[in-house]
Design a protein around this motif. Structure first.
Motif, PDB file in Angstrom:
ATOM      1  N   ASN A  67      47.260  22.318   2.028  1.00 46.46           N
ATOM      2  CA  ASN A  67      47.239  23.380   3.026  1.00 46.46           C
ATOM      3  C   ASN A  67      46.098  24.355   2.739  1.00 46.46           C
ATOM      4  O   ASN A  67      45.981  24.882   1.653  1.00 46.46           O
ATOM      5  N   GLU A  70      46.292  26.943   6.864  1.00 44.26           N
ATOM      6  CA  GLU A  70      46.404  26.506   8.263  1.00 44.26           C
ATOM      7  C   GLU A  70      47.824  26.631   8.800  1.00 44.26           C
ATOM      8  O   GLU A  70      48.037  26.888   9.980  1.00 44.26           O
ATOM      9  N   TYR A  71      48.790  26.393   7.947  1.00 43.48           N
ATOM     10  CA  TYR A  71      50.175  26.309   8.426  1.00 43.48           C
ATOM     11  C   TYR A  71      51.070  27.280   7.652  1.00 43.48           C
ATOM     12  O   TYR A  71      50.946  27.417   6.443  1.00 43.48           O
TER      13      TYR A  71
END
Lengths: 243, 398
Positions: A67, A70-71
């Motif tokens: 990651n 982004e999330y």
């Protein structure tokens, strides 16, 4: 428009009406262990107390797999006061809407041992290990939230405006082989409870400052609203009861 | 029935002044009417002994309290009461309530005066030979067990599950002997085609024996879980009133499976041999258990368990190291509603007392595995360890 306003006022009034003094005990950080916002403290769950909860962690502040901010992350946890001086926790962390396969998510187990209970003049001291069950015999470690630390907490009763003040200071080391670690170095924070249902918190987690508020309701329910690094809204909710 | 001390003070201090007389038959009738089985009552001098088997209450502690409350109208000039719960007509332990201690307690002098002992030999010599009323023999129970099996970790399908109902037909044949047949009825299945079939889980005959000096032995023959059939022998010796125990388990089993309406089996079997030791920390109802030996699939190694009883809830953690690798996990057991069942009759349907579930960090399908016979000695005591009984009684007194 007026109608919506009155619904809000009514809802808030009802919520305040039902907010009650929580049972004596401590609360969970977003990570599932007893603590402030993200950092662990030397506060412990009461014996046989069980907490189930979930947290939403802003994408800028979750390190998990590939990651790259982004999330957002979601942490679901169960924490138990297994003995009066031992707290255990299991947590499952996933990235939301990530297209990459995650299986059920990142599994994490934690154990915290209270080596000294808080007394008049003496703080409580807790030795903690997070994500200590790693690849467990495999060559490649896959623990993303590893932490090994000693933390102390001391509470003070002050004038009615502040009511209860908590000071927390800890130090974490990087002695366990891990893919990613948390709380390596000096961390600490302060908590103020002007009302029994309200706690205001400020902490330093070895990398950044965070602030937030905890609301308690119905003796069992807690809501955590957090600003990570003063710019990223996160939070959590949990439910606690005694076995 | 919140306050045991209240009841006990009541029947030792107040009732005698009311002039009730002891009526053995009436007391037995009251216990039977309530649904207790294998009931016998003996009054020797001023020592009242009552033995019973509980299949009415989910919680044995609640059953103890129910029996205590039934005693109230029946006693006069009693100095000591001993309650002996049974399982399949075998005495489990003796709960002794001396009147002297209760009088002290009523003055606030001493802690709750209940003595709980695994040593039932002396009391059982007196009451064991007495004919028992409302026998549990050849009464059939259909116990419905819920099953939830899950497999985690597959990247494509992170969670795969199976939900079954597993009704078990069970009866007691004679003292210590039981016959059991359990069927798996699939409700939902994502764990392969085998799970879609109606299939047996257990078909067993068990004989459990209690020897003097707190030694229990259990032999089971038949079809067990994990597709094994054969014979299994369990023995356990308790020390220090149940705080320590040493045990052994030996099984000789072979593969068998019921598929498409036919049995497939192998005649070639192998031994599983396990030694175990357990220590209980009485203050916390905490037990440490170590097991060493040869598990299923000829996998040898050691397993450590730590578990705690929180009332009717059990939560435990384990670690094992075997030839297949190392693993850790947790397990728990929670009670299933309702807390009280219908009275046992010729045939009765009831839910299982509890739902148990375990999680292993690694799958390791052949690492440190055991089959279940449904008759392990760990479960035979029905959670009635002496310290646990005392702790529950005292906790609920407060």
């Amino acid at each position: 428009m007026m109608r919506r306003k009155w619904i809000w006022i009514l809802g808030l009034s009802l919520a305040l009406l039902f907010i009650r003094q929580p049972e004596r005990g401590f609360s969970q950080s977003m990570t599932g262990t007893t603590g402030l916002l993200t950092i662990p403290t030397a506060e412990m769950l009461r014996d046989s107390e069980l907490i189930v909860g979930t947290s939403l962690i802003h994408r800028k502040h979750i390190v998990l797999g590939q990651n790259d901010a982004e999330y957002h992350g979601m942490a679901n946890f169960v924490t138990l006061g297994f003995l009066p001086f031992i707290e255990v926790s299991a947590r499952l962390t996933r990235l939301l809407d990530s297209p990459n396969p995650q299986a059920i998510g990142d599994r994490m187990g934690s154990v915290r041992l209270r080596v000294l209970a808080e007394k008049q003049g003496l703080p409580s001291v807790v030795l903690g290990g997070h994500d200590i069950v790693t690849s467990f015999g495999d060559d490649i470690p896959n623990n993303n939230f590893n932490a090994l630390y000693l933390v102390t907490s001391k509470h003070f009763r002050l004038d009615p405006a502040i009511n209860r003040l908590g000071l927390h200071l800890g130090y974490g080391v990087d002695w366990i082989v891990a893919e990613n670690r948390e709380f390596v170095g000096l961390f600490g924070g302060v908590s103020i409870s002007p009302r029994s249902f309200l706690t205001l918190m400020l902490e330093y987690d070895t990398e950044k400052f965070n602030t937030g508020v905890r609301l308690s309701a119905f003796e069992h329910l807690e809501l955590l609203i957090v600003l990570l690094n003063f710019d990223s809204l996160s939070g959590g909710i949990n439910y606690k009861f005694r076995l | 029935m919140r306050n045991v001390g209240y009841y006990i003070s009541f029947f030792f201090l107040i009732l005698p002044t009311l002039g009730f007389s002891f009526d053995k038959d009436q007391l037995e009738n009251d216990l039977v009417e309530k649904g207790f089985e294998n009931v016998a009552v003996v009054l020797e001098k001023r020592h009242l002994m009552v033995t019973y088997e509980n299949r009415i209450y989910r919680d044995e502690i609640r059953a103890v309290k129910a029996v205590t409350s039934l005693l109230l109208p029946h006693v006069e000039d009693i100095e000591t009461v001993t309650l002996i719960p049974q399982h399949r007509k075998i005495p489990l332990l003796a709960i002794t309530i001396p009147a002297e201690n209760f009088r002290s307690v009523s003055n606030g002098d001493k802690p709750l005066p209940i003595e709980v002992s695994l040593d039932v030999d002396a009391a059982w010599r007196k009451i064991g030979a007495t004919p028992r009323t409302n026998s549990s023999v050849f009464k059939f129970d259909i116990i419905v067990h819920p099953q939830f099996i899950a497999s985690f970790g597959d990247f494509e399908e992170p969670v795969k599950s199976q939900i079954n109902l597993a009704p078990e037909l069970e009866t007691t044949l004679w003292k210590g002997a039981s016959l059991s047949a359990q069927l798996i009825i699939p409700l939902q299945n994502e764990l392969g085609d085998d799970g879609d079939e109606l299939r047996p889980r257990l078909l067993t005959f068990n004989q459990t024996v209690r020897f003097p000096r707190q030694v229990f032995a259990s032999t089971t023959v038949g079809y067990f879980t994990r597709n094994r059939y054969g014979v299994d022998f369990d023995v356990k010796k308790h020390f220090a009133n149940g705080r320590w125990s040493l045990g052994a388990n030996i099984g000789y089993t072979s593969f068998a499976e019921f598929v498409g309406g036919a049995w497939y089996y192998s005649r070639i079997g192998y031994l599983t041999t396990l030694l175990n030791a357990e220590y209980r920390v009485p203050e916390f109802d905490l037990s440490f258990r170590a097991m060493y030996g040869r598990f299923l699939f000829r996998d040898s190694g050691v397993r450590f368990d730590v578990s705690r009883q929180f009332g009717e809830v059990d939560i435990g953690f384990f670690a094992l190291q075997t030839g297949e690798g190392s693993n850790v996990g947790f397990n728990f057991s929670v009670p299933i509603f309702p807390p009280k069942y219908l009275k046992p009759g010729r045939i009765r349907v009831s839910p299982a007392r509890s739902f148990s579930w375990g999680y292993r960090y690694k799958g390791l399908p052949q690492g440190g595995r055991r089959y279940s016979t449904g008759n392990r000695l760990e479960g035979f005591m029905k959670r009635l360890q002496p310290d646990y009984v005392k702790n529950r009684m005292v906790a609920e007194e407060d």
